[in-house]
Design a protein around this motif. Structure first.
Motif, PDB file in Angstrom:
ATOM      1  N   SER A  54       0.831  -1.208   0.000  1.00  0.00           N
ATOM      2  CA  SER A  54       0.000   0.000   0.000  1.00  0.00           C
ATOM      3  C   SER A  54       0.865   1.257   0.000  1.00  0.00           C
ATOM      4  N   ALA A  55       1.924   1.243   0.799  1.00  0.00           N
ATOM      5  CA  ALA A  55       2.813   2.399   0.866  1.00  0.00           C
ATOM      6  C   ALA A  55       3.453   2.680  -0.489  1.00  0.00           C
TER       7      ALA A  55
ATOM      8  N   VAL B 263       2.862   6.371   7.473  1.00  0.00           N
ATOM      9  CA  VAL B 263       1.419   6.549   7.647  1.00  0.00           C
ATOM     10  C   VAL B 263       0.732   5.202   7.843  1.00  0.00           C
ATOM     11  N   CYS B 264       1.103   4.217   7.026  1.00  0.00           N
ATOM     12  CA  CYS B 264       0.500   2.882   7.132  1.00  0.00           C
ATOM     13  C   CYS B 264       0.787   2.241   8.484  1.00  0.00           C
ATOM     14  N   LEU B 265       2.038   2.310   8.905  1.00  0.00           N
ATOM     15  CA  LEU B 265       2.412   1.733  10.198  1.00  0.00           C
ATOM     16  C   LEU B 265       1.797   2.528  11.342  1.00  0.00           C
TER      17      LEU B 265
ATOM     18  N   MET C 273      -8.876  -4.715   8.750  1.00  0.00           N
ATOM     19  CA  MET C 273      -8.499  -3.339   8.435  1.00  0.00           C
ATOM     20  C   MET C 273      -7.465  -3.298   7.321  1.00  0.00           C
ATOM     21  N   MET C 274      -6.509  -4.229   7.353  1.00  0.00           N
ATOM     22  CA  MET C 274      -5.481  -4.257   6.317  1.00  0.00           C
ATOM     23  C   MET C 274      -6.075  -4.688   4.970  1.00  0.00           C
ATOM     24  N   THR C 275      -7.101  -5.520   4.995  1.00  0.00           N
ATOM     25  CA  THR C 275      -7.755  -5.895   3.741  1.00  0.00           C
ATOM     26  C   THR C 275      -8.471  -4.691   3.144  1.00  0.00           C
ATOM     27  N   VAL C 276      -9.024  -3.835   3.990  1.00  0.00           N
ATOM     28  CA  VAL C 276      -9.645  -2.592   3.508  1.00  0.00           C
ATOM     29  C   VAL C 276      -8.579  -1.725   2.825  1.00  0.00           C
ATOM     30  N   SER C 277      -7.403  -1.655   3.441  1.00  0.00           N
ATOM     31  CA  SER C 277      -6.293  -0.905   2.833  1.00  0.00           C
ATOM     32  C   SER C 277      -5.871  -1.536   1.514  1.00  0.00           C
ATOM     33  N   LEU C 278      -5.840  -2.860   1.476  1.00  0.00           N
ATOM     34  CA  LEU C 278      -5.471  -3.568   0.253  1.00  0.00           C
ATOM     35  C   LEU C 278      -6.483  -3.294  -0.855  1.00  0.00           C
ATOM     36  N   LEU C 279      -7.762  -3.271  -0.505  1.00  0.00           N
ATOM     37  CA  LEU C 279      -8.816  -2.969  -1.476  1.00  0.00           C
ATOM     38  C   LEU C 279      -8.616  -1.577  -2.060  1.00  0.00           C
ATOM     39  N   GLY C 280      -8.378  -0.602  -1.187  1.00  0.00           N
ATOM     40  CA  GLY C 280      -8.145   0.762  -1.659  1.00  0.00           C
ATOM     41  C   GLY C 280      -6.924   0.851  -2.553  1.00  0.00           C
ATOM     42  N   THR C 281      -5.880   0.138  -2.199  1.00  0.00           N
ATOM     43  CA  THR C 281      -4.646   0.131  -2.990  1.00  0.00           C
ATOM     44  C   THR C 281      -4.890  -0.425  -4.386  1.00  0.00           C
TER      45      THR C 281
END
Length: 270
Positions: free
Chosen positions: A146-147, A171-173, A198-206
């Motif tokens: 994501s970063a 920011v991610c960490l 929560m990390m899967t939500v970030s992965l989706l956005g990425t």
């Protein structure tokens, strides 16, 4: 396709990924039409042979002819190898076999966080054992990926931002640390399930940002598109919190950090 006869694949029927690929095996003829069986509906015949605990972590394939059970990656390779023997011979070469085993475990132990089930978990549910190593690996993978994508995307926003992998990784960490510190007492034993989701939500956005990187538009387009992606992430975060039976507090905390980080980044670049 060559059908693997007298075998039954015991799949996790509460996992969309497992349901799709196991159905694919039967549809394309790699398994008999009745060559798969739902974990929660396992017949007495198969219950006697299958290691109930292990089958939650590694998909089980019952060999009725030889009265034995194959688990995990080996069960999938047996099914695929029956139709594509050369492909499986290559997959079993070291270090490829080692890599695929790790990849299988990586996905299997995190599958409920990648695609959560809306059904309540019971003793009969096919829920993998919590594995700290693979959960941390998943969190680290998503954070770094994501970063990297956010770093590339930030250069297209036109707000004096330049690609900066370290900034985006921080920011991610920071998001992970923020949510852990503020929610640990509230989430208690759900903390690792929440962080995985929560990390899967970030992965989706990425993943949604990647198509925009392949085209060239004005900075206004990238700002609007970024806002749409954040809104989708917000809705998905709410949905997953409902599945975990959590209130709005985790989402409020999640958005508060996002807005705070964005404000600090913009102010420091003016």
């Amino acid at each position: 396709m060559k059908t693997l006869k007298n075998h039954t694949l015991i799949y996790d029927n509460e996992c969309p990924m497992c349901s799709i690929y196991s159905r694919g095996f039967t549809k394309c003829g790699m398994l008999d039409e009745n060559g798969r069986e739902a974990f929660t509906e396992m017949s007495d015949r198969n219950k006697i042979q299958v290691d109930f605990h292990r089958a939650k972590n590694e998909i089980a394939l019952v060999d009725h002819e030889n009265n034995k059970v194959i688990y995990g990656l080996d069960s999938l390779l047996l099914i695929i190898g029956n139709s594509f023997p050369l492909l499986v011979k290559i997959a079993k070469l070291q270090p490829l076999y080692w890599f695929f085993r790790k990849l299988y475990s990586f996905v299997s132990y995190n599958r409920k966080q990648i695609i959560p089930s809306k059904n309540d978990y019971t003793e009969k549910s096919c829920v993998p054992t919590f594995n700290l190593k693979y959960r941390l690996s998943y969190i680290a993978f998503v954070a770094i990926f994501s970063a990297y994508i956010l770093s590339l995307y930030s250069g297209k926003l036109g707000v004096n931002l330049t690609p900066n992998l370290l900034r985006e990784l921080t920011v991610c960490l920071g998001q992970i640390l923020w949510q852990t510190l503020f929610l640990k007492s509230y989430l208690k034993d759900k903390i690792w399930d929440y962080l995985g989701n929560m990390m899967t939500v970030s992965l989706l956005g990425t993943l949604l940002l990647i198509p925009a990187l392949l085209v060239s538009f004005t900075s206004v387009f990238y700002l609007i598109y970024f806002g749409v992606v954040v809104f989708i992430m917000f809705i998905e975060h709410l949905r997953r919190c409902r599945i975990l039976k959590l209130n709005y507090f985790p989402t409020i905390s999640w958005m508060l950090f996002r807005l705070t980080a964005l404000t600090i980044i913009i102010l420091t670049t003016i």
